[in-house]
Design an enzyme around this catalytic site. Structure first.
Site, short mmCIF file in Angstrom:
data_model
loop_
_atom_site.label_atom_id
_atom_site.label_comp_id
_atom_site.label_asym_id
_atom_site.label_seq_id
_atom_site.Cartn_x
_atom_site.Cartn_y
_atom_site.Cartn_z
N CYS A 197 -44.99 -63.38 12.03
CA CYS A 197 -45.88 -62.90 10.97
C CYS A 197 -46.55 -64.08 10.24
O CYS A 197 -47.66 -64.61 11.02
CB CYS A 197 -44.80 -62.33 9.92
SG CYS A 197 -45.78 -61.39 8.54
N HIS A 232 -40.29 -58.54 11.65
CA HIS A 232 -38.98 -59.16 11.05
C HIS A 232 -37.91 -58.12 11.61
O HIS A 232 -38.08 -57.28 12.11
CB HIS A 232 -39.15 -59.41 9.57
CG HIS A 232 -40.28 -60.07 8.93
ND1 HIS A 232 -40.39 -61.50 9.14
CD2 HIS A 232 -41.49 -59.96 8.51
CE1 HIS A 232 -41.60 -61.94 8.65
NE2 HIS A 232 -42.08 -60.99 8.40
N1 GLN Z 1 -48.68 -64.11 3.80
C1 GLN Z 1 -48.80 -63.23 5.03
C2 GLN Z 1 -49.26 -61.84 4.60
O1 GLN Z 1 -48.99 -60.99 3.67
C3 GLN Z 1 -47.60 -63.17 5.78
C4 GLN Z 1 -46.52 -62.34 5.40
C5 GLN Z 1 -45.18 -62.61 6.22
O2 GLN Z 1 -44.88 -63.40 6.97
N2 GLN Z 1 -44.44 -61.50 6.13
O3 GLN Z 1 -50.35 -61.40 5.48
#
Ligand code: GLN
Length: 242
Positions: free
Chosen positions: A91, A191
């Site tokens: 992510c 995740h």
């Molecule tokens: N901040 C990033 C987004 O919202 C990554 C979020 C995350 O790692 N779940 O796109």
């Protein structure tokens, strides 16, 4: 196998650290020695000394805290990449290996620009949240994976996605593809954490990482994954994509 767990204290959304536990456990069950070192802002470490570089996810805030430190390590990252270190990026970590991440307020976080993809945040209605299932295609193997995504960022210009979305969103709200893969990188929005319910992917990562320091083809002894696959099956059934 030598694992480097980057920004372990900042980039660990939705239990991404579980990926480390799974990699370690699957090595130990096969009597493969596995060490895990951590590295955070300001630490001095040679990334090239590792077989696997792991960077988990983080919200915009954490990404803005780490990106300058990460950019300072670019030469070392490129050296490790040239020497066949593997990269597992989740992510926010995935986003930071591209050109940039533009958040909802228009703040730009520079990426390492290792790959030509870039990420721009969507409006609230198009945030990608929920369970996700993919048909992954990696190293000639095709199989299903399951996870959970939560990102505003829409990642575009991905030339080789990790898989096709069977359920959920992926790189963009409705683009149909998820993640990024090449011979040395597995990057994904999944995740969950990713690896406990996706043992095949875990073994591909272990095999690739061990290959860095071996001239012979690595063949992993099979493990009993009955429980892991049952957990995966429950979710695939729930999403109607079994
Ligand atoms: N901040 C990033 C987004 O919202 C990554 C979020 C995350 O790692 N779940 O796109």
């Amino acid at each position: 196998m030598k694992i480097l767990w980057m920004y372990h204290n900042l980039m660990d959304l939705y239990g991404d650290k579980g990926n480390i536990h799974v990699l370690k456990m699957r090595c130990e069950k096969r009597s493969i020695s596995c060490t895990v070192d951590t590295c955070t802002i300001g630490d001095s470490i040679d990334i090239n000394a590792y077989d696997l570089f792991f960077l988990g996810g983080g919200a915009d805030h954490e990404q803005s805290l780490i990106f300058e430190d990460l950019l300072k390590r670019k030469d070392n990252i490129m050296e490790a990449y040239k020497n066949r270190t593997q990269f597992l990026l989740i992510c926010g970590g995935y986003q930071l290996f591209g050109a940039y991440y533009l958040d909802q307020s228009g703040n730009r976080i520079e990426g390492l620009n290792m790959f030509p993809y870039y990420t721009e945040s969507s409006d609230r209605d198009h945030r990608c949240i929920g369970n996700i299932a993919l048909e992954v295609n990696v190293d000639g193997e095709t199989f299903k994976t399951i996870g959970f995504e939560n990102h505003g960022g829409q990642t575009k210009n991905v030339d080789s996605p990790l898989g096709r979305v069977l359920y959920g969103h992926g790189n963009t709200f409705d683009g149909g593809y998820e993640g990024f893969v090449n011979e040395q990188v597995i990057a994904t929005y999944m995740h969950g954490p990713l690896l406990p319910k996706n043992p095949r992917l875990a073994d591909i990562i272990i095999k690739r990482a061990l290959q860095k320091r071996s001239n012979e083809e690595i063949i992993l002894e099979p493990l009993d994954d009955t429980l892991e696959l049952k957990a995966q099956e429950v979710m695939l059934k729930r999403l109607n994509v079994l």
